[in-house]
Design a protein around this motif. Structure first.
Motif, PDB file in Angstrom:
ATOM      1  N   THR A 158     -10.709  56.979 -11.671  1.00 51.17           N
ATOM      2  CA  THR A 158     -11.624  57.813 -12.843  1.00 51.17           C
ATOM      3  C   THR A 158     -12.773  57.088 -12.297  1.00 51.17           C
ATOM      4  OG1 THR A 158     -10.560  56.686 -14.937  1.00 51.17           O
ATOM      5  CG2 THR A 158     -12.703  57.334 -15.636  1.00 51.17           C
ATOM      6  N   LEU A 209     -14.216  59.682  -9.440  1.00 46.09           N
ATOM      7  CA  LEU A 209     -14.798  60.519 -10.951  1.00 46.09           C
ATOM      8  C   LEU A 209     -15.940  60.307 -11.087  1.00 46.09           C
ATOM      9  CD1 LEU A 209     -11.614  61.759 -13.051  1.00 46.09           C
ATOM     10  CD2 LEU A 209     -12.610  62.599 -11.126  1.00 46.09           C
ATOM     11  N   ALA A 210     -16.825  59.266 -11.406  1.00 47.40           N
ATOM     12  CA  ALA A 210     -17.391  58.459 -11.415  1.00 47.40           C
ATOM     13  C   ALA A 210     -18.581  59.337 -10.161  1.00 47.40           C
ATOM     14  CB  ALA A 210     -17.778  57.300 -11.966  1.00 47.40           C
ATOM     15  N   LYS A 236     -19.941  62.356  -9.470  1.00 51.12           N
ATOM     16  CA  LYS A 236     -21.272  62.572 -10.404  1.00 51.12           C
ATOM     17  C   LYS A 236     -21.659  62.534  -9.470  1.00 51.12           C
ATOM     18  CE  LYS A 236     -20.858  60.579 -14.061  1.00 51.12           C
ATOM     19  NZ  LYS A 236     -20.781  60.227 -15.834  1.00 51.12           N
ATOM     20  N   ARG A 271      -9.949  52.983 -21.168  1.00 49.10           N
ATOM     21  CA  ARG A 271     -10.635  53.926 -21.066  1.00 49.10           C
ATOM     22  C   ARG A 271     -11.717  54.280 -21.905  1.00 49.10           C
ATOM     23  NH1 ARG A 271      -4.600  56.085 -22.926  1.00 49.10           N
ATOM     24  NH2 ARG A 271      -4.713  56.632 -23.878  1.00 49.10           N
ATOM     25  N   ASP A 283     -14.635  55.301 -20.064  1.00 46.81           N
ATOM     26  CA  ASP A 283     -15.002  56.229 -20.414  1.00 46.81           C
ATOM     27  C   ASP A 283     -16.196  56.640 -21.195  1.00 46.81           C
ATOM     28  OD1 ASP A 283     -12.616  57.664 -19.987  1.00 46.81           O
ATOM     29  OD2 ASP A 283     -12.336  58.516 -21.962  1.00 46.81           O
ATOM     30  N   THR A 294     -17.053  58.377 -17.206  1.00 49.81           N
ATOM     31  CA  THR A 294     -16.830  59.639 -17.811  1.00 49.81           C
ATOM     32  C   THR A 294     -18.192  60.584 -18.193  1.00 49.81           C
ATOM     33  OG1 THR A 294     -15.262  59.041 -17.712  1.00 49.81           O
ATOM     34  CG2 THR A 294     -15.115  61.627 -18.370  1.00 49.81           C
ATOM     35  N   THR A 295     -18.438  59.711 -19.527  1.00 46.48           N
ATOM     36  CA  THR A 295     -19.874  60.564 -20.604  1.00 46.48           C
ATOM     37  C   THR A 295     -21.124  60.120 -20.199  1.00 46.48           C
ATOM     38  OG1 THR A 295     -20.353  58.523 -21.812  1.00 46.48           O
ATOM     39  CG2 THR A 295     -18.036  60.226 -21.961  1.00 46.48           C
ATOM     40  N   CYS A 318     -25.059  55.703 -15.653  1.00 47.86           N
ATOM     41  CA  CYS A 318     -23.618  55.281 -14.401  1.00 47.86           C
ATOM     42  C   CYS A 318     -23.931  54.496 -13.689  1.00 47.86           C
ATOM     43  CB  CYS A 318     -22.760  56.323 -14.453  1.00 47.86           C
ATOM     44  SG  CYS A 318     -21.463  56.726 -12.721  1.00 47.86           S
TER      45      CYS A 318
END
Lengths: 107, 507
Positions: free
Chosen positions: B106, B109-110, B113, B173, B177, B181-182, B188
């Protein structure tokens, strides 16, 4: 124009409904999920909450138990419906060590 | 052709950027994802971090580190070292493997981004390395955990944990998240590289590494030390971003950092606190969790926020008081609901261990001793069943951890009090004032259902303990239990015991 008032529904006449509570036995370390019904008495609520703590993590004492809801001590014979306890409400159960707390009735 | 020297080209390529002509900047860096907010777009030209690594250097360094870590692993795999490790310590590593391995993905993914939507070329460049770091961490942790599956099936949760509906990964999570993620890239950078990686991961990666060496787990220490050196580099994205945000929108910087810090504090109290103060064998403990927190988190965090002209968070007093409370309560919760875990939580409350706890936490006996005493008496009365749960703990609507934080009343007593609010006809309960405040301010973002919410909504069928365990993915071969009841109860055998429940094999 007037309307005919609806007949008042008495709590006791309804089928019991599930009331999940956020509860704690006062000296225990964690709040727990305790399901009761609208027809349960406050004494039964006290027993249901105590079941998860008393003698397991909290040493059992020979005292009656009381239930506190929204800062009020509830009479043991009253039902959950009569006391106005709603699903997800918080209740605290404790031993009655003082016996001098004022008893109130649900309004 | 002669190769250019690094210093002749590095400054030029590291923040190379596009001059957009066919599309607007907003189309390439939409604000909801990039998150510039009140910060003028040109302000990000000043974004600066100190490492300035180049790709050849990155590959060289990482290759060296990989080789060293795998050499240690290969050597130790041929020895019986692991078989002699304390069961409590093994549990600390199982928690880590399950709680961290796939979270790293995860984090990747951050970083991706930020590598795409970061508002400066140098930032995007740094995030590319960050993404490679996180991919490496996911691979490394998963591979090390996988090697131990043959020795103990609980290590299978290295890969499994994060995709189950066990209440622990639901809490994780929810946390990640929100961070990864969000979030938009600016938020972030403040929550992930700054509060999480610059601060809190030191607890797990530096402090636990020291405990690992003490416990004789060289393999684990080598793995997490190798990871921590990456963190030190890519976490620089945090302060670089903070520097610019604080200049143009200090209120937003304060809120995002406050929120991130609080969420981290809750998670690490559950993940690292019990591992340090209960699972690590007494003779191998370097410091208490509180001491580590004060050294690695409190001092550093205060320095950071003062350096940037920010205030202490509104919850600071509550947080400081929590250092004596949260992880002890969560440890008791993890131990009580041990069938829902993928490790073997060691109670760690023998007479000697309690002396240590009392020394480190003068209130410990007052707040927790009475309850552990009843548990101990039940076990010594041959009634382990009385210590097993028959319902769910109430899980906080913000952090998803059990609501089990006592506070001291005016009469001196420690009690868990109701911290709730009503919103849209629904009653929500929280573990703390901080969690309630964050939920209220962030209420449009918070959307994870706790395990209790799911249970009450009828998502878990049948609505029984076996139904719950099945929903959580817990199978008999991994179900947690205390590894050695006798180790911490033998000191109390034969003492007078009253007020125990009479179920199971009660005396």
């Amino acid at each position: 124009m007037s309307t005919t008032p609806m007949p008042e529904v008495v709590a006791d006449e309804q089928a019991p409904e599930l009331v999940p509570l956020n509860a704690i036995f006062w000296t225990d370390f964690v709040q727990i999920l305790v399901p009761v019904t609208t027809a349960n008495t406050i004494d039964e609520v006290a027993a249901a909450v105590a079941h998860h703590s008393e003698g397991r993590r909290v040493r059992a004492l020979p005292h009656p138990k009381i239930v506190i809801h929204h800062g009020r001590r509830l009479p043991g014979h009253m039902t959950v419906a009569e006391a106005g306890i709603k699903p997800l409400d918080h209740v605290t159960v404790d031993y009655d060590l003082t016996s001098d707390l004022p008893e109130e009735t649900a309004s | 052709m002669t190769l250019l020297k690094r210093e002749e080209w590095q400054h030029f390529v590291r923040d190379v950027d596009w001059t957009l002509s066919y599309v607007d900047d907003e189309a390439v860096y939409p604000d909801w994802l990039a998150g510039t907010g009140k910060v003028p777009r040109d302000a990000w030209l000043k974004w600066e971090e100190g490492y300035k690594v180049s790709y050849p250097e990155y590959v060289y360094t990482q290759r060296e580190k990989e080789s060293a870590t795998y050499a240690v692993k290969n050597a130790l795999q041929r020895t019986p070292t692991f078989d002699h490790l304390d069961e409590g310590w093994k549990s600390a590593t199982k928690m880590h493997f399950g709680g961290v391995a796939q979270v790293e993905y995860t984090a990747m993914l951050a970083e991706l981004k930020m590598a795409r939507f970061g508002l400066n070329g140098a930032w995007r460049n740094m995030a590319v390395y960050g993404q490679l770091d996180e991919l490496r961490h996911q691979n490394l942790t998963t591979f090390f955990g996988h090697a131990l599956v043959e020795k103990d099936p609980q290590f299978d949760w290295t890969q499994k944990t994060y995709s189950t509906n066990d209440w622990v990964p639901i809490a994780l999570r929810t946390l990640f998240d929100g961070f990864m993620t969000t979030s938009n890239t600016v938020d972030c950078a403040l929550m992930l590289p700054l509060t999480f990686e610059t601060g809190f991961t030191n607890l797990q990666f530096v402090a636990l590494s020291a405990d690992a060496l003490e416990a004789g787990d060289v393999n684990f220490a080598s793995m997490i030390s190798s990871i921590q050196t990456d963190e030190a580099r890519h976490s620089q994205q945090g302060v670089a971003t903070l520097e610019i945000l604080v200049e143009h929108d200090p209120a937003r910087a304060q809120w995002v950092i406050d929120k991130g810090f609080w969420a981290n504090a809750r998670a690490f109290a559950a993940l690292t606190g019990p591992a340090m103060d209960y699972y690590t064998p007494l003779e191998h403990r370097k410091q208490s969790y509180r001491e580590f927190m004060e050294e690695w988190i409190v001092d550093q965090f205060i320095r950071t926020i003062e350096d940037y002209g920010l205030k202490k968070p509104w919850f600071w007093d509550e947080f400081m008081r929590s250092l004596d409370i949260w992880h002890h309560s969560l440890h008791m919760g993890l131990w009580t609901w041990r069938p829902t875990l993928w490790w073997k939580p060691k109670a760690g409350v023998s007479a000697e261990e309690r002396d240590w706890l009392h020394e480190k936490y003068p209130n410990w006996e007052t707040v927790y001793g009475d309850k552990w005493d009843v548990i101990i008496d039940n076990i010594n009365a041959n009634n382990v069943e009385a210590t097993l749960p028959e319902t769910l703990p109430w899980l906080c609507s913000t952090c998803h951890l059990p609501a089990c934080n006592p506070t001291q009343g005016r009469d001196g007593s420690w009690r868990v009090r109701d911290t709730s609010l009503s919103y849209n006809g629904q009653t929500l309960h929280f573990c703390s004032m901080g969690c309630r405040q964050i939920w209220w301010k962030d209420r449009d973002n918070v959307n994870h259902q706790t395990l209790v919410d799911r249970f009450l909504a009828g998502h878990i069928q049948p609505m029984t303990v076996p139904g719950l365990l099945d929903y959580m993915g817990i199978t008999p071969e991994v179900m947690g239990d205390d590894p050695d009841y006798e180790a911490w109860t033998r000191d109390y055998v034969g003492r007078e015991a009253s007020g125990l429940i009479t179920i199971g094999g009660a005396a």
